[in-house]
Design a protein around this motif. Structure first.
Motif, PDB file in Angstrom:
ATOM      1  N   PHE A 116       0.809  -1.215   0.000  1.00  0.00           N
ATOM      2  CA  PHE A 116       0.000   0.000   0.000  1.00  0.00           C
ATOM      3  C   PHE A 116       0.844   1.266   0.000  1.00  0.00           C
ATOM      4  CE2 PHE A 116      -2.726  -3.301   1.443  1.00  0.00           C
ATOM      5  CZ  PHE A 116      -3.971  -2.966   0.973  1.00  0.00           C
ATOM      6  N   PHE A 119       1.856   2.466   3.384  1.00  0.00           N
ATOM      7  CA  PHE A 119       2.343   1.280   4.089  1.00  0.00           C
ATOM      8  C   PHE A 119       1.214   0.430   4.661  1.00  0.00           C
ATOM      9  CE2 PHE A 119       5.489   4.750   5.464  1.00  0.00           C
ATOM     10  CZ  PHE A 119       6.001   4.852   4.182  1.00  0.00           C
ATOM     11  N   GLY A 120       0.236   1.093   5.309  1.00  0.00           N
ATOM     12  CA  GLY A 120      -0.879   0.324   5.853  1.00  0.00           C
ATOM     13  C   GLY A 120      -0.467  -0.689   6.890  1.00  0.00           C
ATOM     14  N   LEU A 121       0.554  -0.353   7.672  1.00  0.00           N
ATOM     15  CA  LEU A 121       0.906  -1.271   8.756  1.00  0.00           C
ATOM     16  C   LEU A 121      -0.070  -1.068   9.902  1.00  0.00           C
ATOM     17  CD1 LEU A 121       4.785  -0.966   8.712  1.00  0.00           C
ATOM     18  CD2 LEU A 121       3.280  -2.482   7.435  1.00  0.00           C
ATOM     19  N   LEU A 122      -0.295  -2.128  10.659  1.00  0.00           N
ATOM     20  CA  LEU A 122      -1.211  -2.012  11.782  1.00  0.00           C
ATOM     21  C   LEU A 122      -0.396  -1.634  13.015  1.00  0.00           C
ATOM     22  CD1 LEU A 122      -3.374  -5.104  10.904  1.00  0.00           C
ATOM     23  CD2 LEU A 122      -3.838  -2.695  10.462  1.00  0.00           C
ATOM     24  N   PRO A 123      -0.640  -0.435  13.568  1.00  0.00           N
ATOM     25  CA  PRO A 123       0.254   0.110  14.582  1.00  0.00           C
ATOM     26  C   PRO A 123       0.268  -0.688  15.879  1.00  0.00           C
ATOM     27  CG  PRO A 123      -1.690   1.484  14.352  1.00  0.00           C
ATOM     28  CD  PRO A 123      -1.743   0.472  13.249  1.00  0.00           C
ATOM     29  N   HIS A 124      -0.787  -1.477  16.119  1.00  0.00           N
ATOM     30  CA  HIS A 124      -0.840  -2.181  17.401  1.00  0.00           C
ATOM     31  C   HIS A 124      -0.135  -3.523  17.340  1.00  0.00           C
ATOM     32  CE1 HIS A 124      -4.157  -3.612  14.977  1.00  0.00           C
ATOM     33  NE2 HIS A 124      -4.208  -4.692  15.720  1.00  0.00           N
ATOM     34  N   ARG A 125       0.426  -3.872  16.171  1.00  0.00           N
ATOM     35  CA  ARG A 125       1.078  -5.175  16.063  1.00  0.00           C
ATOM     36  C   ARG A 125       2.575  -5.006  15.903  1.00  0.00           C
ATOM     37  NH1 ARG A 125      -1.511  -9.501  13.258  1.00  0.00           N
ATOM     38  NH2 ARG A 125      -3.624  -9.580  14.014  1.00  0.00           N
ATOM     39  N   PHE A 133       0.585 -11.239   9.087  1.00  0.00           N
ATOM     40  CA  PHE A 133      -0.860 -10.959   9.089  1.00  0.00           C
ATOM     41  C   PHE A 133      -1.642 -11.841   8.111  1.00  0.00           C
ATOM     42  CE2 PHE A 133      -4.571  -8.461   7.686  1.00  0.00           C
ATOM     43  CZ  PHE A 133      -5.208  -8.339   8.897  1.00  0.00           C
ATOM     44  N   GLU A 136      -1.852 -15.308   9.254  1.00  0.00           N
ATOM     45  CA  GLU A 136      -2.757 -15.418  10.400  1.00  0.00           C
ATOM     46  C   GLU A 136      -4.199 -15.463   9.913  1.00  0.00           C
ATOM     47  OE1 GLU A 136      -1.992 -12.426  13.331  1.00  0.00           O
ATOM     48  OE2 GLU A 136      -4.002 -12.599  14.188  1.00  0.00           O
ATOM     49  N   TYR A 165       7.870  -2.099  16.882  1.00  0.00           N
ATOM     50  CA  TYR A 165       6.551  -1.679  16.424  1.00  0.00           C
ATOM     51  C   TYR A 165       6.711  -0.729  15.239  1.00  0.00           C
ATOM     52  CZ  TYR A 165       4.178  -3.930  20.225  1.00  0.00           C
ATOM     53  OH  TYR A 165       3.662  -4.881  21.053  1.00  0.00           O
ATOM     54  N   ASP A 167       5.820   2.207  14.433  1.00  0.00           N
ATOM     55  CA  ASP A 167       6.187   3.616  14.570  1.00  0.00           C
ATOM     56  C   ASP A 167       7.634   3.802  15.037  1.00  0.00           C
ATOM     57  OD1 ASP A 167       5.907   2.781  17.129  1.00  0.00           O
ATOM     58  OD2 ASP A 167       4.273   4.153  17.654  1.00  0.00           O
ATOM     59  N   ARG A 181       5.251  -8.259   4.146  1.00  0.00           N
ATOM     60  CA  ARG A 181       3.911  -8.781   4.419  1.00  0.00           C
ATOM     61  C   ARG A 181       3.287  -9.348   3.143  1.00  0.00           C
ATOM     62  NH1 ARG A 181      -0.212  -4.539   6.772  1.00  0.00           N
ATOM     63  NH2 ARG A 181       0.258  -3.579   4.772  1.00  0.00           N
ATOM     64  N   ALA A 182       3.525  -8.624   2.045  1.00  0.00           N
ATOM     65  CA  ALA A 182       2.945  -9.086   0.789  1.00  0.00           C
ATOM     66  C   ALA A 182       3.646 -10.345   0.287  1.00  0.00           C
ATOM     67  CB  ALA A 182       3.023  -7.981  -0.254  1.00  0.00           C
TER      68      ALA A 182
END
Ligand code: ADP
Ligand code: MG
Lengths: 341, 696
Positions: A116, A119-125, A133, A136, A165, A167, A181-182
């Protein structure tokens, strides 16, 4: 006729129109209205208009266009994040509109993945969890997916950062995570929506090299969106130039630079360092009986590499492909090709 | 290129019409004079007030209903099969919880609370909680606090059990959201007093009415902040989920809920604080606890006792607020790490949990077997009521300095503000007052519909026969709002210009916003005795924080480039403020004013508890012996609240309907409730939200 290999991704007259009663517009004269008029008349926006193309397995297909030309919309129709208003999207010859939810999810889980723009990373992971991801979601056990994620992180040069993380990472590193991830789901097709636009030029160049390296190693089919012509030329096996939702030209980087389809494309390619893109093959002509050659040059030699040769010697050179002569080039042809805009 | 017609027109206007500069001040002066003339003519030419001939006896059907309930509740299926079992169930649950807490003994409860705080929010919060509970015990408020705590816990549990799923659903189904929005709007606009009466009609006085009122009051933030949190998850994050083949349940669990967590936690915090904020109101329908102690003390003018019970509530509020806040902060910082830090040591969470459980068990065993004290021992308590009363008596003696000053302020307020304004409102013919509302509505929104609705709704108050007391309430609201805004906006501006001022103000505002509204009634009766003036003062003070904060925030959020641009052209600080910051901060400031008005209204209503009169008094009387009149007063509070709210909401963005929609939503989001700094952030974030979303 020779066997045409089946395209892995193809679009057939694909349209995407946003707005009320969007499906009634395709096929009427309204569909060809300029953007403003269409908006005024129907309050619809035609983001993608009548786009058709085929991508062969292992090919890097780049779509280039200015912001708002419909690139993101187009790429999102390939994995059906958006549904086309009209036309067909085929993956391995199968119409993805025919897939039910379950099968569509399977396709997204295994066959096609996406990188993306922001980036579209999920900040809580953690980073590993971000990379894992897709696995999963697919239901892979924790140990297995973390092992795979760790491997892939290594591949993109982020070994050892799994517990950080998002950030805590720089933009370039974050996009490496996006890339990892991709890759982690081991898809056949990877979609890139302007993945490097948000990065600094130097980092962008690194990332482009990374993609080229990956492509060499893993041979994925890539559909790559960009608004940067240099990036398109660098990465693409073929490039599509998009304007106002339409493809105005599809071709190899050379074709696009050497023979722009219209003024719009020409405008884009004007500042391209032609010496680095054009090859002997593009500018060669057939012999008219010359016999006195200065030497042989390969067909895919770029002009930059021909320059010193033609400067030294006025006689033409033979252009050779696979050992056979396919044409000739001379000083005039090289110089003409370089200044022509 | 074709020149748009409008521009041709403008050019034509410029050339044809000679430009007459009208100073804005002159125009305002003309308007002011015109208004005064119209009002004077209205008072002279027509008789004031609402004519009896137009009123209806609205109370009668409600009284009839009340009688019907009393006679039929043993026979009608609705009661026998549903309402009565519901009531019994709620009563039993609350009683059971109180009993259980008593069985744990005071030491057990104290350690249990501290342990929960510690596990959720760290050892500092455990210490704070233990200290808070100890203080409550020492103040002799233990038993009251157990009742209050039981009601708050159960109500919050119910509110969250309803609110979280509904919030999730409404975020995912825009249609449900559009149905819910006006319902939540109403729940948040209406001061809780207004819906006590119908609850009492159905359930009579007691625990059930108190608990349902509390749930209703506490529910909206749980729904709204859950929904907001989920709706503001970035589109890309959801696309990521979908692109990798998530089911919608997976998107919810792995993407939306985790990303919405801060907002949801804020919702939990707000829900708890709202529940705690309403307990004095719950006391007016007879639920025991700290609220009832405050209520009775206020009625007896026992300032000391009211202060003590009020202090208990403030302590509970601070503990619950800090703990839930720290919990949500930790959730954000800790992220998956499983260690807790205690005095610099890192303890694994599991060990922490085991220690906490052991401590609780030990405390309960000690409490039961060794101390054998269910309730905090009376021998250890210190009564502050007596000394406080002595001090208050001394301070407010009319011949002492402070007493003279407060007496003077009271006289000023009554003679120069409240009485004249009420006389004006009552002296004007009713249709002029309603017309005034209509003009204000039209000026604010340019919508004829709203103007007509405002006229009719205000007229309805007259038709229902409570015109005089409604005008009394209205006059108090107007005075308190004007004063409150006149203090808050300058303070907000000052705070926006100076970090030091902001640093000093912030903790003060935090504390002010943590305290439930009726707590403000206690110090004012100490200083001003009973009457309308203390109510107005309590209201205006209570309403200060959000307006100060939103003014400050609005100015500080003006993009730095805009300010720099002005400075680059040589603007002075004053000019930057007047020409750049204030205009750009306008929506935020107006939102603050709207908050002020709604908060003032809710306090003016409950100020009936300390002699404020007006509609609130009618509700209290209604609760006690005249349900019909109480019901009518409740409805009229609702009408007044809706009209005032709609008008002030509309002021923000007169023309752009889209913008009104958004701002509207934020205003409602926090309704008349208190607003924390972070909540303001969430709200303002929503202002900045993509307009595309708005169309969907
Ligand atoms: N959800 C949407 N609703 C309406 N219009 C949209 C939506 N998404 C994109 N558009 C419009 O479609 C056009 C193409 O957008 P996009 O595909 O994002 O372009 P690009 O990625 O090339 O910048 C733009 O004009 C955009 O405004
Ligand atoms: Mg895009």
């Amino acid at each position: 006729m020779s066997e045409v290999p089946q395209a892995i991704v193809s679009c057939r007259n694909v349209w995407k129109i946003y707005g009320p009663k969007a499906d009634r517009i395709v096929g009427t004269p309204d569909a060809d209205l300029p953007r403003e008029e269409l908006l005024q008349k129907t309050s619809c926006v035609a983001a993608v208009r009548d786009v058709s193309f085929d991508v062969q397995p292992g090919e890097v297909f780049v779509v280039m266009g200015l912001s708002g030309s419909g690139k993101s919309t187009l790429v999102r129709m390939l994995n059906r994040l958006h549904d086309p208003t009209a036309g067909k999207v085929l993956l391995d010859g199968d119409d993805i509109m025919q897939l039910d939810d379950e099968r569509l999810r399977e396709v997204r889980r295994r066959k096609i993945s996406m990188v993306f723009q922001h980036f579209g990373l999920l900040p809580h992971r953690r980073i590993v969890d971000n990379v894992a991801f897709g696995l999963e979601i697919r239901g892979v056990e924790k140990e297995e997916r973390e092992a795979k994620a760790t491997d892939v992180l290594q591949v993109v040069g982020l070994a050892g950062l799994g517990n950080a993380y998002p950030d805590e990472l720089s933009g370039g590193m974050q996009q490496r995570v996006g890339l990892a991830r991709a890759l982690a789901t081991d898809p056949e097709i990877m979609l890139f929506d302007e993945p490097f636009s948000a990065l600094d030029p130097l980092i962008r160049r690194d990332m482009q090299d990374e993609v080229i390296r990956l492509q060499r190693d893993v041979q994925k089919t890539m559909i790559f969106i960009t608004h940067d012509l240099a990036e398109a030329l660098k990465l693409g096996d073929r490039i599509a130039i998009m304007k106002d939702g339409r493809f105005v030209q599809i071709g190899t980087p050379e074709e696009v630079v050497a023979h722009p389809a219209d003024d719009y494309v020409a405008d884009f390619t004007r500042d391209v360092p032609r010496a680095h893109v054009l090859t002997a093959r593009t500018i060669m002509r057939s012999t008219d009986g010359e016999t006195d050659f200065a030497g042989d040059v390969p067909a895919d030699a770029i002009l930059q590499s021909l320059l010193p040769l033609v400067v030294k010697d006025e006689r033409p050179f033979r252009v050779v492909d696979d050992g056979t002569q396919v044409g000739i080039v001379d000083r005039t042809a090289v110089l003409a090709a370089m200044v022509e805009a | 290129m074709a020149v748009p017609l409008r521009e041709i027109q403008q050019v034509a206007d410029l050339t044809l019409v000679p430009h007459v500069p009208v100073s804005p001040w002159r125009r305002r002066a003309v308007w002011a004079v015109a208004t005064v003339v119209v009002l004077a003519l209205g008072m002279i030419l027509f008789s004031g007030g609402f004519p009896d001939s137009l009123t209806v006896d609205a109370a009668r059907p409600f009284n009839a209903f009340s009688d019907w309930v009393i006679t039929h509740q043993r026979t009608t299926p609705l009661f026998v099969d549903f309402l009565v079992p519901l009531k019994d169930g709620i009563n039993a649950a609350v009683d059971h919880l109180v009993l259980q807490l008593e069985r744990f003994t005071w030491l057990g409860v104290l350690v249990l609370a501290a342990a929960i705080a510690g596990v959720l929010a760290g050892w500092r919060m455990a210490v704070l909680t233990a200290a808070g509970f100890l203080a409550i015990g020492l103040l002799g408020l233990w038993e009251d606090s157990l009742h209050t705590l039981a009601l708050v816990l159960l109500s919050v549990g119910v509110a969250l059990a309803i609110g979280l799923p509904v919030g999730v659903l409404s975020a995912r189904h825009p249609r449900l959201e559009s149905v819910l929005r006006p319902v939540l709007d109403a729940m948040q606009t209406v001061p809780a007093f207004a819906y006590l009466v119908p609850l009492v009609l159905l359930f009579s006085i007691g625990t059930t009415a108190a608990m349902i009122a509390t749930v209703i009051f506490a529910l909206p933030p749980a729904i709204r902040l859950t929904s907001l949190g989920i709706r503001t998850v970035p589109e890309t994050s959801i696309e990521v989920g979908e692109a990798f083949g998530s089911t919608s349940w997976q998107v919810l669990r792995k993407v939306q809920l985790p990303l919405a967590k801060p907002s949801i936690m804020l919702g939990v915090n707000q829900t708890i604080m709202m529940a705690l904020g309403i307990i004095v109101i719950a006391a007016t329908v007879g639920y025991p606890g700290l609220g009832l102690s405050v209520y009775q003390a206020l009625q007896d003018l026992n300032v000391g006792a009211a202060l003590a019970a009020g202090l208990g509530i403030v302590i509970l509020a601070i503990v619950l607020d800090r703990v839930t806040h720290a919990w949500s902060e930790r959730g954000r910082v800790r992220r998956g790490s499983t260690a807790i830090r205690v005095f610099g040591w890192s303890v694994s969470r599991r060990v922490g949990l085991i220690v906490a459980v052991l401590a609780v068990v030990a405390a309960i065993v000690i409490g039961r077997q060794v101390l054998r004290q269910q309730i905090f021992p009376t021998g250890w308590t210190v009564s502050i009521a007596g000394p406080v009363n002595t001090a208050v008596d001394w301070i407010t003696r009319p011949d002492e300095a402070i007493g003279r000053i407060t007496k003077h302020i009271t006289d000023l307020g009554v003679n120069y503000a409240l009485d004249p304004l009420r006389s004006l409102l009552l002296g004007l013919p009713w249709w002029m007052v309603c017309g005034g509302a209509a003009v204000a509505a039209w000026a604010a929104s340019r919508r004829v519909g709203l103007a007509i609705a405002s006229f009719l709704l205000i007229a309805a108050i007259g038709v229902f026969g409570v015109w005089d007391i409604a005008m009394d309430t209205l006059s108090q609201v107007i005075v308190a709002v004007i004063l409150s805004v006149a203090i808050a906006i300058p303070l907000g501006i000052w705070s926006s210009q100076s970090d030091r001022v902001q640093r000093v103000l912030r903790p003060v505002l935090d504390v002010m916003q943590t305290m439930p509204q009726f707590v403000y009634l206690v110090p004012v009766i100490a200083l001003f005795a009973v009457g309308r003036v203390p109510g107005v003062i309590a209201a205006l003070v209570y309403a200060l924080p959000p307006c100060i904060r939103l003014t400050d925030l609005g100015i500080r959020q003006v993009p730095a480039e805009r300010v720099e641009a002005a400075v680059a052209f040589g603007a002075t600080k004053r000019q930057v403020l007047r020409k750049v910051q204030l205009p750009l901060a306008r929506p935020s400031i107006l939102l603050g004013v709207n908050q002020t008005i709604m908060m003032v209204l809710s306090v003016v209503i409950i100020a009936a508890l300390i002699g404020g009169g007006g509609l609130g008094l009618a509700v209290i009387q209604g609760l006690n012996h005249d349900p019909g009149r109480g019901m009518v007063a409740g409805i009229c509070i609702l009408l007044l609240a809706i009209v005032i709210d709609r008008i002030t909401q509309a002021v923000g963005q007169p023309t752009a309907r889209k913008a009104v929609g958004t701002e509207h939503r934020i205003g409602w989001l926090f309704g008349p409730s208190r607003m924390r700094g972070s909540a303001v952030q969430v709200g303002v974030q929503e202002i900045a939200m993509d307009p595309r979303e708005e169309e969907a």
